[in-house]
Design a protein around this motif. Sequence first.
Motif, PDB file in Angstrom:
ATOM      1  N   ARG A 175      12.478 -11.370  41.196  1.00  0.00           N
ATOM      2  CA  ARG A 175      13.118 -12.585  40.752  1.00  0.00           C
ATOM      3  C   ARG A 175      13.763 -13.277  42.076  1.00  0.00           C
ATOM      4  NH1 ARG A 175      16.269  -9.243  36.088  1.00  0.00           N
ATOM      5  NH2 ARG A 175      16.744  -8.158  37.880  1.00  0.00           N
ATOM      6  N   ILE A 176      13.187 -14.521  42.246  1.00  0.00           N
ATOM      7  CA  ILE A 176      13.573 -15.419  43.414  1.00  0.00           C
ATOM      8  C   ILE A 176      14.221 -16.922  42.815  1.00  0.00           C
ATOM      9  CG2 ILE A 176      12.823 -16.422  45.522  1.00  0.00           C
ATOM     10  CD1 ILE A 176      10.566 -14.442  45.547  1.00  0.00           C
ATOM     11  N   VAL A 177      15.283 -16.977  43.312  1.00  0.00           N
ATOM     12  CA  VAL A 177      15.679 -18.370  42.869  1.00  0.00           C
ATOM     13  C   VAL A 177      15.799 -19.146  44.251  1.00  0.00           C
ATOM     14  CG1 VAL A 177      17.979 -19.583  42.260  1.00  0.00           C
ATOM     15  CG2 VAL A 177      17.124 -17.339  40.922  1.00  0.00           C
ATOM     16  N   ALA A 178      15.388 -20.448  44.108  1.00  0.00           N
ATOM     17  CA  ALA A 178      15.511 -21.064  45.207  1.00  0.00           C
ATOM     18  C   ALA A 178      16.265 -22.375  44.776  1.00  0.00           C
ATOM     19  CB  ALA A 178      14.101 -21.766  45.784  1.00  0.00           C
ATOM     20  N   LEU A 179      17.155 -23.021  45.622  1.00  0.00           N
ATOM     21  CA  LEU A 179      17.746 -24.306  45.508  1.00  0.00           C
ATOM     22  C   LEU A 179      17.044 -25.258  46.313  1.00  0.00           C
ATOM     23  CD1 LEU A 179      19.946 -22.122  44.427  1.00  0.00           C
ATOM     24  CD2 LEU A 179      21.609 -23.883  45.675  1.00  0.00           C
ATOM     25  N   ALA A 180      16.316 -26.253  45.736  1.00  0.00           N
ATOM     26  CA  ALA A 180      15.548 -27.184  46.331  1.00  0.00           C
ATOM     27  C   ALA A 180      15.743 -28.762  46.290  1.00  0.00           C
ATOM     28  CB  ALA A 180      14.139 -26.939  45.941  1.00  0.00           C
ATOM     29  N   GLY A 181      15.306 -29.358  47.270  1.00  0.00           N
ATOM     30  CA  GLY A 181      15.351 -30.942  47.386  1.00  0.00           C
ATOM     31  C   GLY A 181      14.310 -31.583  47.138  1.00  0.00           C
ATOM     32  N   GLY A 182      13.667 -32.329  47.757  1.00  0.00           N
ATOM     33  CA  GLY A 182      12.509 -33.163  47.719  1.00  0.00           C
ATOM     34  C   GLY A 182      11.420 -32.257  48.465  1.00  0.00           C
ATOM     35  N   VAL A 222      22.681 -33.813  50.981  1.00  0.00           N
ATOM     36  CA  VAL A 222      22.543 -34.539  49.881  1.00  0.00           C
ATOM     37  C   VAL A 222      21.207 -33.811  48.900  1.00  0.00           C
ATOM     38  CG1 VAL A 222      22.664 -36.790  50.645  1.00  0.00           C
ATOM     39  CG2 VAL A 222      20.615 -35.865  50.916  1.00  0.00           C
ATOM     40  N   SER A 223      20.908 -32.716  49.404  1.00  0.00           N
ATOM     41  CA  SER A 223      20.145 -31.887  48.170  1.00  0.00           C
ATOM     42  C   SER A 223      20.572 -30.459  47.835  1.00  0.00           C
ATOM     43  CB  SER A 223      18.531 -31.579  49.027  1.00  0.00           C
ATOM     44  OG  SER A 223      17.863 -32.812  49.221  1.00  0.00           O
ATOM     45  N   ILE A 224      20.682 -29.665  48.871  1.00  0.00           N
ATOM     46  CA  ILE A 224      21.360 -28.476  48.425  1.00  0.00           C
ATOM     47  C   ILE A 224      22.778 -28.657  48.385  1.00  0.00           C
ATOM     48  CG2 ILE A 224      21.859 -26.153  49.400  1.00  0.00           C
ATOM     49  CD1 ILE A 224      19.133 -26.112  50.403  1.00  0.00           C
ATOM     50  N   GLY A 225      23.430 -29.416  49.230  1.00  0.00           N
ATOM     51  CA  GLY A 225      24.790 -29.497  48.933  1.00  0.00           C
ATOM     52  C   GLY A 225      25.248 -30.099  47.801  1.00  0.00           C
ATOM     53  N   VAL A 272      14.412 -41.956  36.820  1.00  0.00           N
ATOM     54  CA  VAL A 272      13.435 -41.475  37.655  1.00  0.00           C
ATOM     55  C   VAL A 272      14.247 -40.343  38.206  1.00  0.00           C
ATOM     56  CG1 VAL A 272      12.222 -42.212  39.859  1.00  0.00           C
ATOM     57  CG2 VAL A 272      12.715 -43.849  38.044  1.00  0.00           C
ATOM     58  N   CYS A 273      13.513 -39.200  38.430  1.00  0.00           N
ATOM     59  CA  CYS A 273      14.129 -38.008  38.913  1.00  0.00           C
ATOM     60  C   CYS A 273      13.225 -37.471  40.301  1.00  0.00           C
ATOM     61  CB  CYS A 273      13.881 -36.781  37.940  1.00  0.00           C
ATOM     62  SG  CYS A 273      14.908 -37.023  36.445  1.00  0.00           S
ATOM     63  N   PRO A 274      13.563 -38.171  41.361  1.00  0.00           N
ATOM     64  CA  PRO A 274      12.493 -37.950  42.500  1.00  0.00           C
ATOM     65  C   PRO A 274      12.188 -36.546  42.992  1.00  0.00           C
ATOM     66  CG  PRO A 274      14.058 -40.039  42.775  1.00  0.00           C
ATOM     67  CD  PRO A 274      14.424 -39.253  41.690  1.00  0.00           C
ATOM     68  N   ASP A 275      13.257 -35.778  43.046  1.00  0.00           N
ATOM     69  CA  ASP A 275      13.275 -34.520  43.460  1.00  0.00           C
ATOM     70  C   ASP A 275      12.470 -33.647  42.483  1.00  0.00           C
ATOM     71  OD1 ASP A 275      14.351 -35.393  45.985  1.00  0.00           O
ATOM     72  OD2 ASP A 275      16.003 -34.084  45.814  1.00  0.00           O
ATOM     73  N   LEU A 276      12.884 -33.562  41.349  1.00  0.00           N
ATOM     74  CA  LEU A 276      12.257 -32.689  40.236  1.00  0.00           C
ATOM     75  C   LEU A 276      10.661 -33.143  40.372  1.00  0.00           C
ATOM     76  CD1 LEU A 276      14.497 -32.946  37.312  1.00  0.00           C
ATOM     77  CD2 LEU A 276      14.317 -31.081  38.950  1.00  0.00           C
ATOM     78  N   ASP A 277      10.273 -34.446  40.334  1.00  0.00           N
ATOM     79  CA  ASP A 277       9.107 -34.910  40.215  1.00  0.00           C
ATOM     80  C   ASP A 277       8.306 -34.406  41.713  1.00  0.00           C
ATOM     81  OD1 ASP A 277       9.679 -35.878  37.977  1.00  0.00           O
ATOM     82  OD2 ASP A 277       9.737 -37.880  38.619  1.00  0.00           O
ATOM     83  N   THR A 278       9.019 -34.530  42.862  1.00  0.00           N
ATOM     84  CA  THR A 278       8.196 -34.013  43.988  1.00  0.00           C
ATOM     85  C   THR A 278       7.701 -32.635  43.945  1.00  0.00           C
ATOM     86  OG1 THR A 278       9.294 -35.728  45.313  1.00  0.00           O
ATOM     87  CG2 THR A 278       8.361 -33.853  46.579  1.00  0.00           C
ATOM     88  N   ASN A 293      17.356 -30.560  42.836  1.00  0.00           N
ATOM     89  CA  ASN A 293      18.457 -31.553  42.738  1.00  0.00           C
ATOM     90  C   ASN A 293      18.283 -32.873  42.090  1.00  0.00           C
ATOM     91  OD1 ASN A 293      20.653 -33.458  44.072  1.00  0.00           O
ATOM     92  ND2 ASN A 293      18.857 -34.122  45.544  1.00  0.00           N
ATOM     93  N   THR A 294      19.372 -33.137  41.228  1.00  0.00           N
ATOM     94  CA  THR A 294      19.150 -34.573  40.651  1.00  0.00           C
ATOM     95  C   THR A 294      20.130 -35.356  41.033  1.00  0.00           C
ATOM     96  OG1 THR A 294      20.775 -33.446  38.956  1.00  0.00           O
ATOM     97  CG2 THR A 294      18.386 -33.234  38.452  1.00  0.00           C
ATOM     98  N   GLY A 295      20.826 -35.243  42.257  1.00  0.00           N
ATOM     99  CA  GLY A 295      21.909 -36.214  42.726  1.00  0.00           C
ATOM    100  C   GLY A 295      20.860 -37.563  43.156  1.00  0.00           C
ATOM    101  N   ASP A 296      19.759 -37.254  43.486  1.00  0.00           N
ATOM    102  CA  ASP A 296      18.695 -38.712  43.874  1.00  0.00           C
ATOM    103  C   ASP A 296      18.141 -39.387  42.708  1.00  0.00           C
ATOM    104  OD1 ASP A 296      18.884 -37.369  46.478  1.00  0.00           O
ATOM    105  OD2 ASP A 296      16.758 -37.336  46.964  1.00  0.00           O
ATOM    106  N   ASP A 297      18.724 -38.736  41.639  1.00  0.00           N
ATOM    107  CA  ASP A 297      18.267 -39.565  40.241  1.00  0.00           C
ATOM    108  C   ASP A 297      18.638 -41.068  40.324  1.00  0.00           C
ATOM    109  OD1 ASP A 297      17.109 -36.936  39.750  1.00  0.00           O
ATOM    110  OD2 ASP A 297      18.125 -36.900  37.740  1.00  0.00           O
ATOM    111  N   ILE A 298      17.666 -41.864  39.767  1.00  0.00           N
ATOM    112  CA  ILE A 298      18.106 -43.262  39.661  1.00  0.00           C
ATOM    113  C   ILE A 298      17.544 -43.995  38.511  1.00  0.00           C
ATOM    114  CG2 ILE A 298      16.111 -44.173  41.177  1.00  0.00           C
ATOM    115  CD1 ILE A 298      18.065 -46.285  42.345  1.00  0.00           C
TER     116      ILE A 298
END
Length: 319
Positions: free
Chosen positions: A2-9, A204-207, A46-52, A34-39
């Motif tokens: 079971r692998i967990v990854a924290l991911a940005g874009g 701005v992603s993992i942080g 718009v959820c850029p990182d989730l969508d990427t 990451n959802t901090g890039d959401d706008i």
Amino acid sequence: MRIVALAGGIGGARFLRGLLAAVGPQDEITVIGNTGDDIHLYGLKVCPDLDTVMYTLGGGINEEQGWGRADETWSIKAEMKEYGVGPEWFGLGDRDFATHLVRSQMLTAGYSLSQVTEALCVRWQPGVRLLPMSDDRVETHVRITDEQGTRAVHFQEYWVKLHAAVDAEAIIPVGADTAEPAPGVLEAIAAADVILFPPSNPVVSIGTILAVPGIREAVAAAPAPVVGLSPIIGGAPVRGMADKVLAAVGVEAAAEAVALHYGAALLDGWLVDTADEDAVAGVEAAGIACRAVPLLMTDVDATAEMARAALALAEQVRA
């Protein structure tokens, strides 16, 4: 496993594609996005990182850009311009618009962002369980000083409109302090056999993911080894502007400095590129196991080798 990854874009998504190629069908991967890039644009969420991540792993990404849809058209954007409705600096293609329309309709109907993300993934079948870091609204803002004075702008405006041409003075994850981890996030971290920090932006992603109360603490307390991969090679980010935002938090754009920024309280292992082999001793002196391996994601095979190296280091520190 079971692998967990924290991911940005883009960097996170491309690493995950290599990770999928490196593991077996019996392994389970949970991605905390990451959802901090959401706008909010044009009344849409718009959820850029989730969508990427979703598009990249589902085969729908614009490979050249690393974001947005393949075979995109721009009729809606052109019509919006004719109406004088902006912002013109943020481009949403017609296919991409459909994703944001579906998401926004479901959110308006009362579904959570986690539920919406799960529903969108039914179409894309990314091969991972994709969880937003939080169902609550979190947006990363950047404090800058320009001809308009000192002000805070949304991260998307800082990067897309201003091209990070002015110095970032501070990074503020607005709403993170009162947000809660999305359902399943803490449980996935606690149950993980390995936790990975891909070469995503550490600020701005993992942080931002780690800024959500409970997530940093869960990673630090997890029994699983935590291994990260440096997004900095030879003193510069491979792509993006990690150097700009690292400077805003007082961290040098160097592989060793990023490892120390995360710290031994979070990291058990750290991979640097072979160009930064001199950093290994300093990272290990801080109590973090470190190895130098090729970290350029030139293709899926090269990225899979990076993932295998990260998993191998996790096994070494576990022992």
